[in-house]
Design an enzyme around this catalytic site. Sequence first.
Site, short mmCIF file in Angstrom:
data_model
loop_
_atom_site.label_atom_id
_atom_site.label_comp_id
_atom_site.label_asym_id
_atom_site.label_seq_id
_atom_site.Cartn_x
_atom_site.Cartn_y
_atom_site.Cartn_z
N ASN A 7 -7.30 -5.34 1.86
CA ASN A 7 -7.30 -3.83 2.24
C ASN A 7 -8.00 -2.85 1.55
O ASN A 7 -8.47 -2.97 0.44
CB ASN A 7 -5.95 -3.84 1.30
CG ASN A 7 -5.37 -2.45 0.56
OD1 ASN A 7 -5.56 -2.04 0.95
ND2 ASN A 7 -3.70 -2.58 0.17
N LYS A 14 -9.19 -5.21 -1.84
CA LYS A 14 -8.67 -6.15 -2.21
C LYS A 14 -8.58 -6.96 -0.90
O LYS A 14 -8.18 -6.95 0.46
CB LYS A 14 -6.85 -5.77 -2.87
CG LYS A 14 -7.03 -4.92 -3.30
CD LYS A 14 -5.93 -4.29 -4.26
CE LYS A 14 -5.13 -3.09 -4.65
NZ LYS A 14 -4.13 -2.37 -4.75
N ARG A 91 -4.80 -3.86 6.18
CA ARG A 91 -3.97 -3.11 5.68
C ARG A 91 -4.61 -1.31 6.49
O ARG A 91 -5.39 -1.12 6.57
CB ARG A 91 -3.29 -3.37 5.03
CG ARG A 91 -2.47 -1.65 4.59
CD ARG A 91 -2.73 -1.48 2.51
NE ARG A 91 -1.94 -0.87 2.64
CZ ARG A 91 -2.32 0.47 1.37
NH1 ARG A 91 -2.94 0.11 0.36
NH2 ARG A 91 -0.50 1.17 1.69
N HIS A 180 3.99 2.44 2.99
CA HIS A 180 5.06 1.92 2.87
C HIS A 180 5.78 0.84 2.95
O HIS A 180 6.65 -0.27 2.48
CB HIS A 180 6.32 1.69 1.27
CG HIS A 180 5.31 2.26 -0.46
ND1 HIS A 180 5.72 3.25 -0.73
CD2 HIS A 180 3.94 2.41 -0.91
CE1 HIS A 180 4.66 3.08 -1.72
NE2 HIS A 180 3.51 2.90 -1.78
N GLY A 210 7.57 1.80 -6.84
CA GLY A 210 6.01 1.36 -8.20
C GLY A 210 5.77 2.64 -8.55
O GLY A 210 5.84 3.10 -8.79
N ARG A 241 3.00 11.26 -9.44
CA ARG A 241 3.04 12.64 -7.62
C ARG A 241 4.42 12.98 -7.76
O ARG A 241 5.88 12.14 -9.30
CB ARG A 241 2.89 11.52 -6.23
CG ARG A 241 1.76 11.36 -6.04
CD ARG A 241 1.53 10.79 -4.83
NE ARG A 241 0.64 9.87 -4.54
CZ ARG A 241 0.87 8.66 -3.33
NH1 ARG A 241 2.33 8.41 -4.00
NH2 ARG A 241 0.05 7.63 -3.46
N GLU A 385 3.46 -7.69 0.76
CA GLU A 385 2.66 -6.72 1.52
C GLU A 385 1.40 -8.24 2.35
O GLU A 385 1.74 -7.72 3.85
CB GLU A 385 2.16 -5.36 1.47
CG GLU A 385 2.62 -4.65 1.04
CD GLU A 385 3.40 -3.77 0.06
OE1 GLU A 385 2.90 -2.75 0.80
OE2 GLU A 385 2.92 -3.39 -1.46
#
Length: 397
Positions: A7, A14, A91, A180, A210, A241, A385
């Site tokens: 990712n 990651k 990803r 997501h 999250g 956000r 994920e």
Amino acid sequence: MKILVINCGSSSLKFQLIESDNGEVLGKGLCDRIGIDGSFISFAKGEGDKVKKEASIKDHSDAIKLVLETLTDPTGGVISSLDEIGAVGHRVVHGGEKFKSAVLVNEEVLKAIEECNDLAPLHNPANLIGIRACMELMPNVPMSAVFDTAFHQTMPEEAYLYGIPYEYYRKYKIRRYGFHGTSHDFVSHRCAKLMNKPYEDLKIIVCHLGNGASISAVKNGKCIDTSMGLTPLEGLIMGTRSGDLDPAIVEFLCNKENIDFHQVLNILNKKSGVYGLSDDLSSDFRDLEDGYNKKDPNAIRAVDAFCYRVVKYVGSYVAAMNGVDAICFTAGIGENTAFVREKILEHFGYLGLYLDKEANKKRGEDTLISTSDSKVKAYIIPTNEELEIATQTLKLL
Ligand code: ADP
């Protein structure tokens, strides 16, 4: 087969090495501050503790090299040679309308991902760099691209179109995409398993709460609506956000604060949400819970607005699906924060959904949190994920 899941962000990477036969995580870690002073790698074997090591990581290619060295290190690593890696799952944030599911990577796919860069200018270029770096270092290993947007591609036109001139959709593909997706996919499938019912027969609402947060409505095995839009800014009130707002606020703020629209967008992305609403107290629900318990008005305001927005979305998705069988909570807040789940679910008595307060104390494991006599079920389902990316990669092979 051992599958490496990558990712890649703009300055971080990651990774997890997963044994796809049983889902076991053999090793996982993070390269951070790529291209910035103070770069480092942290790595943990299986469920072991993370070990952090400073390292010069100039670019993503350096990062991938370091990941592979770490995995194969004779003392600290988890495999003896790169030949043990059967595939790499990447990803990718935005697949636009081109990608309705995960794909194996080839030059044509890379070009198509690049064409989506406009839609995710911060993420897609980083994802591409990660894929290319891996291809260079492991030329014979199959790679997949698993998109955050793909799961939502089943949304009907009435759900994905904005109420703006249709020519903007025709010319620029301005529409709602949702994000997501890998998490919504994983959790909704897991919910059907826990209910012991066919996925195709169920109406499921997934609340991925999250730091970034989104909700999806999954009807008869297909996503029919989700709260994020062209970008992840739309929908729920998130960590920093704003979520939904009147677009006229942008011009209003520009005029009043004497700033340009870039600055306003920065405020909407980085200084809003529960952080902004709590008067800069925190974007972290651990702090907000603490403040809430101490009756801090800043924390109460932010948490109440966050929960209210979730309740509104869930209600609208129950209407859109003409009913609901299960509501699932996942991601950092959804999995861990009992008082938020309670505040949300107390609104759904009219559906015949009642909270089992004892079960709701659980965190981080699959748990039925509605009472046994509830008509509509509620669950905590930890998302995974990386495992979903590995599973989808294996399917492609
Ligand atoms: P993202 O992946 O979008 O960065 P996460 O899914 O990691 O976000 O969720 C981050 C949020 O989850 C934060 O608000 C954090 O406070 C909350 N969170 C994470 N762990 C816990 C915990 N153990 N207890 C309460 N809240 C938690």
